[in-house]
Enzyme design. Sequence first.
Site, PDB file in Angstrom:
ATOM      1  CD  GLU A 197       5.355  -9.773   7.292  1.00 54.00           C
ATOM      2  OE1 GLU A 197       4.185  -9.485   6.998  1.00 54.00           O
ATOM      3  OE2 GLU A 197       5.899  -9.452   8.342  1.00 54.00           O
ATOM      4  CG  ASN A 198       4.305  -8.702   0.786  1.00 53.18           C
ATOM      5  OD1 ASN A 198       3.121  -8.723   1.079  1.00 53.18           O
ATOM      6  ND2 ASN A 198       5.149  -7.824   1.318  1.00 53.18           N
TER       7      ASN A 198
END
Length: 589
Positions: free
Chosen positions: A413-414
């Site tokens: 997600e990063n």
Amino acid sequence: MARVPHLTSRPARKRALAAAGAAFSVVLATVGVVAATTGAQAAAANLVQNPGFESGALSPWTCSSGSGTIVTSPVHSGADALRGTPAGSDDAQCSQTVSVQPNSAYTLSAWVNGSYVYLGDTGTGTTDGSTWTPGTGGGYSQLTTSFTTGASTTSLTIWVHGWYGQPAYEADDFSLTGPGGGGSPSPSTGPTSSSPTPTPSASPTGGTGGTCSAPAWVSTTAYNGGAVVSYNGHTWTAKWWTQGDIPGNNAQNVWTDDGACSGSGSPSPSSSPSTSPSPSPSSTGGGNGGPHKHVLTGYWQDFVNGATVQRLSDVSSQYDIVAVAFANATGTPGQISFAVDSGLSSSLGGYSDAQFRADIATLHSRGQKVIVSVGGQNGAISVGDSASASNFASSAASIIKSYGFDGIDIDLENGVNATYMGQALHSLASQSGLGSSFVLTMAPQTIDMQSTGMAYFQLALNVKDILTIVNMQYYNSGSMNGCDGNVYSEGTENFLVALACIQLQNGLNPSQVGLGVPASSSAAGGGFVSPSVVNAALDCLASGTNCGSFKPSTTWPGIGGAMTWSTNWDASAGNQIANTVGTHLHSMP
């Protein structure tokens, strides 16, 4: 996964969101290699002209369809800022061309306010970068992306844009730091945010020609864009995709930074090649998902969040691939670790590591694949250089061998670095010892697969030779563009079909495209559709039947399958995905 099921999955996050409601996590899809030190970058001049719009005018910025204006509020600093107003068919992109130097490191940043605001660069000569925020406005936040320029790059385009049909956004205080270029470029005509696919020339610049036929000096898997083989101390780089038979890949020659392989397989001097195109769509995929042509993937939660608590052996046998969520980051860059969550063990009245391993063997006996998923909402794992890529590959290989996993799922997600994560995954496939049985899945957000210019899409293409399936998350996204250029709302069959079409038309094999859906309305903040709608979308893509108002001009009988978050939420809903979608997939020709 950047989705509400994950956002509500970990106990701490669940408590926070109980009051806040469903929300996105901010994904910073930083792409590129940062070669300059922080101090050097801080001291560099800002190469952006009119960066804060304090001139009261747009020039030298240009905005698509007259979508940009200067406003006095809200601003980040000074008196003025840029406002872009998207429309149903325009994302309000504003851009500027900047002079730069070849083979140099740059950092681009800007302060933005609004929902779905994107910042990026095009024409770097290496890997174009982009980043975005799904914020809902109410305040400025800074976006940053870094890159290095190619050997012949003297100018590039920086851009900012919103999203189709979304509210207006504001942008202010742009900064591009790095070595200055040699001239004043003319204003940009406003290229799209997607990175253009380079057109291959007859042979790479400076190359000696010839097709590599797995010469003896090729010792490791080659991939598009990174140093992976060596010969007498030279570092060699896979740069050019065409026909060949390098082990572990399909369709490529090997060209290098300081040499090229000739038809005889011997290295010879060469200058740097031209920009390499994306992998050929003819490349075949990697590992398999079991005995079925169309596969159902489900995420099994090793933590407790309100869904049905399961032992791994409780997962329905309709699932072909079971992704164990999640492995976690350690204190070493790129390195991951895995252990069954103690909270889950407590909820099950005891669930030991030995019992978990035994359950993996049980699923194997049913013909199911079990893989370890990396990331999730709390999995801040960064692979942005060769060292972290090596750490990722070695630690993941150790986990796979220790537990008997069949491969790995990438659910970061990063942000992802398409080059170095691609390097890490190719290395992992080799180290895993699984050969052609290695399973590699991905679960990007819808926005990550809107074009081949997005880092996740680039990663999927970079590892296409070992990729099993991309199960994009068709939820928690709002409206998105389909392959026909129209905007579709989530939670509809048209949304599933039109967005899958983008991947199917842009380089992935049909077998590598899956529909990721929530198992129930409790499993996602938006985008849930009934299992019958999922089946209709699969039929539309595979055979042109049961379509909604949008019907693609072609069909893809080899469509990969579907995925759900999660097997636990599916069990809470009576295993509707397993019994309805799984059964349908396994009966499709």
